[in-house]
Design an enzyme around this catalytic site. Structure first.
Site, mmCIF file in Angstrom:
data_model
loop_
_atom_site.group_PDB
_atom_site.id
_atom_site.type_symbol
_atom_site.label_atom_id
_atom_site.label_comp_id
_atom_site.label_asym_id
_atom_site.label_seq_id
_atom_site.Cartn_x
_atom_site.Cartn_y
_atom_site.Cartn_z
ATOM 1 N N GLU A 214 0.876 -1.204 -0.065
ATOM 2 C CA GLU A 214 0.102 -0.047 -0.063
ATOM 3 C C GLU A 214 0.781 1.108 -0.048
ATOM 4 O O GLU A 214 0.458 2.345 -0.612
ATOM 5 C CB GLU A 214 -0.851 0.194 1.341
ATOM 6 C CG GLU A 214 -1.877 1.203 1.345
ATOM 7 C CD GLU A 214 -3.040 1.068 0.231
ATOM 8 O OE1 GLU A 214 -3.300 0.154 -0.480
ATOM 9 O OE2 GLU A 214 -3.647 2.535 0.515
ATOM 10 N N THR B 254 -11.282 8.187 -13.371
ATOM 11 C CA THR B 254 -10.223 7.573 -12.163
ATOM 12 C C THR B 254 -10.576 6.302 -11.721
ATOM 13 O O THR B 254 -9.753 5.821 -10.993
ATOM 14 C CB THR B 254 -9.841 9.000 -11.164
ATOM 15 O OG1 THR B 254 -8.702 8.596 -10.412
ATOM 16 C CG2 THR B 254 -10.969 8.581 -10.066
#
Ligand SMILES: *[C@@H]1O[C@H](CO)[C@@H](O)[C@H](O)[C@H]1NC(C)=O
Length: 615
Positions: A484, A595
């Site tokens: 992440e 997006t």
């Protein structure tokens, strides 16, 4: 994306502007106002005529039924000598600054009430979904013929990715049909608070991927579900940003690919439901909205009740299309006003902080990020310019100014030679790069087209360097899937050092950057890296019940998080599929990816306007 919402309705619509000014604040105000006046003076030179931007967006088809009336004068009504306008604006700003400083508190209170009345009037102007939509000629989509790649090895890889989509979809259908997402290990539905009670996130998010992969039966069953079941009248809070990029984006994309009216109708209906989020003193929308009551508020954790840059800055593309498809300018006006507010503000070192207070219209904490909280704002500036057929020069200027500041203040090179984008916290750098930030490689490369000739190569190379860094973050794990967030301090490079940053939740950003780099350079390493990701997904994330995220990519055994994110179908698999397709499938000259990787066509500027511009 941003974190989870807190419980209950807190904060809400209280601080309608500064209620009273303390003496010490007067000086600050005077400074701000004079800076503002100067800014206006400069900025107006660069502002394109708003009437041109809007007329490029609104189509000119004859309405079948009258579109909702707009009682306010059109944006073109103010057209006059630009110099006179600049002078007038300058003088007005100075006058207003002086007036405000001399006002007694009661009068300021009156102003606040007047602002509120304006908001109420605005509310009345918003169209009812029952008004129906004007007739619109559907233009057949460009570049959706799904030809087999000539090279059989590439065709085989592409077929494998289509099979992955089928596995993800079939299991969702089997165990979680109609719910938001699939839990692939426990084989049930997963609901996310981001969508309130709206259901079927995976269905809407998957539509266009099903379409371009030629999965016609699945597309039809998704469409039928949407016709019968997709309901926006939910009495729960939703994230305006998430619902916009996934649901509005997914519906718009499905419409532009298939021409099915149901998608246009649902997209506009949902767009109307989101409009109350803009009822703030500045017009910067709330992050959270109850779609039934129309009451909005911000995330309780966001700096002093601020709205988030990546959230209110990631509505532009979809809202321009909502105006285009509904014939109603209100959506475009809402997002153009966000820009107006941003252009009035002074940016610290040219950077955009992640937090903006919708009541005061001022920045919150000076944190800057090209990852979560900031990311897609920059992406949407570039894509607004591209989607406008390169006529939205204001967006282009804002994009390149921002990128220049980012390069100066955020982009660094590690001692091992890896280029990364750090986070900026009030002047201090945190040498950490998020998986989310990895999208920026593709953005820099895509933006090369708009750069001055001498810089075009530079931006392509910057994109390639970010792609390499993000590939390293994958390659330095056991799973060959990236964490992440990864760090460049304490003796490590491109490695996660904190336990809570070691997870991989099927995110697309690294593969997204490979897709743009492949399309723009055709360097075979991007197909190689993309295939490494396919193999890692198959080895570590695929389970009998679908695909799952991993809690720790550095461990030698899988620790599943048991969620098949809807963006895995919308983005990760779509970008992979495109990497192994020919360039004429969804050519970048015709399509903009929102997006969430949903497809929006470039809005062609009408020829006459182009001629006028060139004279
Ligand atoms: C990826 O990692 C392997 C070791 O796991 C290494 O041999 C290889 O050189 C690395 N590739 C790149 C491009 O860094």
């Amino acid at each position: 994306g941003p974190g989870a919402p807190g419980a209950g309705l807190g904060g809400g619509r209280k601080g309608a502007g500064a209620a009273a000014f303390r003496l010490s604040e007067k000086f600050a105000l005077l400074l701000v106002f004079s800076a503002f006046a100067t800014l206006c003076f400069g900025a107006i030179f660069f502002l394109p005529d708003p009437s041109k931007l809007l007329s490029g967006v609104l189509f000119h088809a004859a309405p079948a039924r009258a579109p909702p009336a707009d009682p306010r004068p059109g944006p073109g009504a103010r057209a006059q000598d630009p110099l006179a306008r600049i002078r007038e604006n300058h003088e007005r700003a100075l006058r207003e600054a002086k007036d405000t400083l001399q006002k007694p508190p009661e009068e300021i209170q009156r102003d606040i009430l007047r602002d509120k009345a304006e908001v109420a009037r605005d509310q009345q102007r918003e169209p009812e979904p029952e008004h129906g939509l004007p007739a619109l000629d559907f233009a057949p989509p460009v570049g959706v013929e799904n030809r087999e790649p000539a090279d059989p090895a590439v065709a085989e890889k592409r077929a494998k990715i289509a099979e992955m989509m089928k596995h993800a979809w079939d299991n969702y259908k089997l165990y979680a049909w109609g719910l938001n997402e699939l839990k692939p290990i426990s084989r049930g539905g997963h609901s996310s608070s981001l969508f309130g009670n709206i259901k079927g996130a995976t269905i809407v998010d998957a539509l266009d991927t099903l379409f371009i992969m030629g999965m016609k039966d699945e597309f039809q069953e998704a469409k039928l579900w949407i016709e019968k079941n997709l309901d926006f009248n939910v009495n729960a809070e939703i994230s305006v940003f998430e619902v916009n990029i996934r649901f509005v984006g997914g519906l718009l994309s499905a419409y532009y690919l298939s021409g099915e009216e149901i998608f246009r109708k649902k997209a506009v209906e949902l767009g109307v439901k989101l409009l109350p989020a803009f009822h703030t003193p500045s017009g910067i929308p709330w992050a959270l909205l109850n779609m039934k009551s129309g009451i909005g508020r911000n995330w309780p954790w966001a700096s002093g009740g601020s709205s988030i840059l990546a959230e209110f800055g990631t509505l532009h593309l979809e809202f321009m299309h909502l105006s285009h498809l509904s014939g109603n300018p209100i959506f475009a006006e809402k997002v153009m006003n966000i820009r107006t507010v941003l252009n009035k503000l002074k940016k610290p070192k040219g950077l955009y902080p992640n937090y903006l207070n919708p009541s005061s219209g001022q920045w919150g904490q000076h944190h800057v990020s090209v990852g979560g909280l900031g990311d897609s704002f920059y992406e949407y500036l570039l894509k607004a310019w591209l989607m406008s057929d390169e006529t939205d020069l204001e967006a282009k200027r804002m994009y390149f100014d921002a990128v220049q500041a980012i390069e100066t203040h955020l982009i660094r090179k590690s001692s091992g030679g890896l280029t990364y984008i750090a986070e900026w916290k009030g002047g201090l750098l945190e040498h950490k790069m998020g998986h989310l930030t990895c999208f920026a490689g593709g953005m820099f490369a895509l933006g090369a087209r708009g750069a001055p000739e001498a810089l075009a190569q530079h931006y392509l190379e910057l994109g390639a360097e970010i792609a390499r860094t993000c590939h390293e973050s994958y390659n330095r794990t056991f799973m060959k899937l990236g964490p992440e967030a990864f760090r460049f301090d304490g003796g490590v490079e491109a490695i996660a050092t904190r336990q809570n940053e070691k997870y991989y939740i099927l995110r697309p950003e690294v593969i997204e950057t490979y897709m743009y780099m492949w399309r723009l350079t055709h360097n075979p390493k991007y197909r190689k890296w993309a295939w490494e990701a396919v193999e890692a997904l198959e080895s570590h994330c695929r389970v009998t019940g679908g695909y799952s995220g991993l809690r720790d990519v550095y461990l030698a055994h899988e620790n599943y998080d048991d969620v098949q994110q809807s963006f895995f179908l919308a983005e990760t698999l779509k970008y992979l599929y495109l990497i192994f397709s020919d360039d004429d499938l969804l050519p970048l000259e015709h399509w903009i990816f929102n997006t969430e990787a949903h497809l929006l066509p470039v809005l062609r500027a009408d020829k006459k306007e182009v001629e006028v511009k060139e004279k």
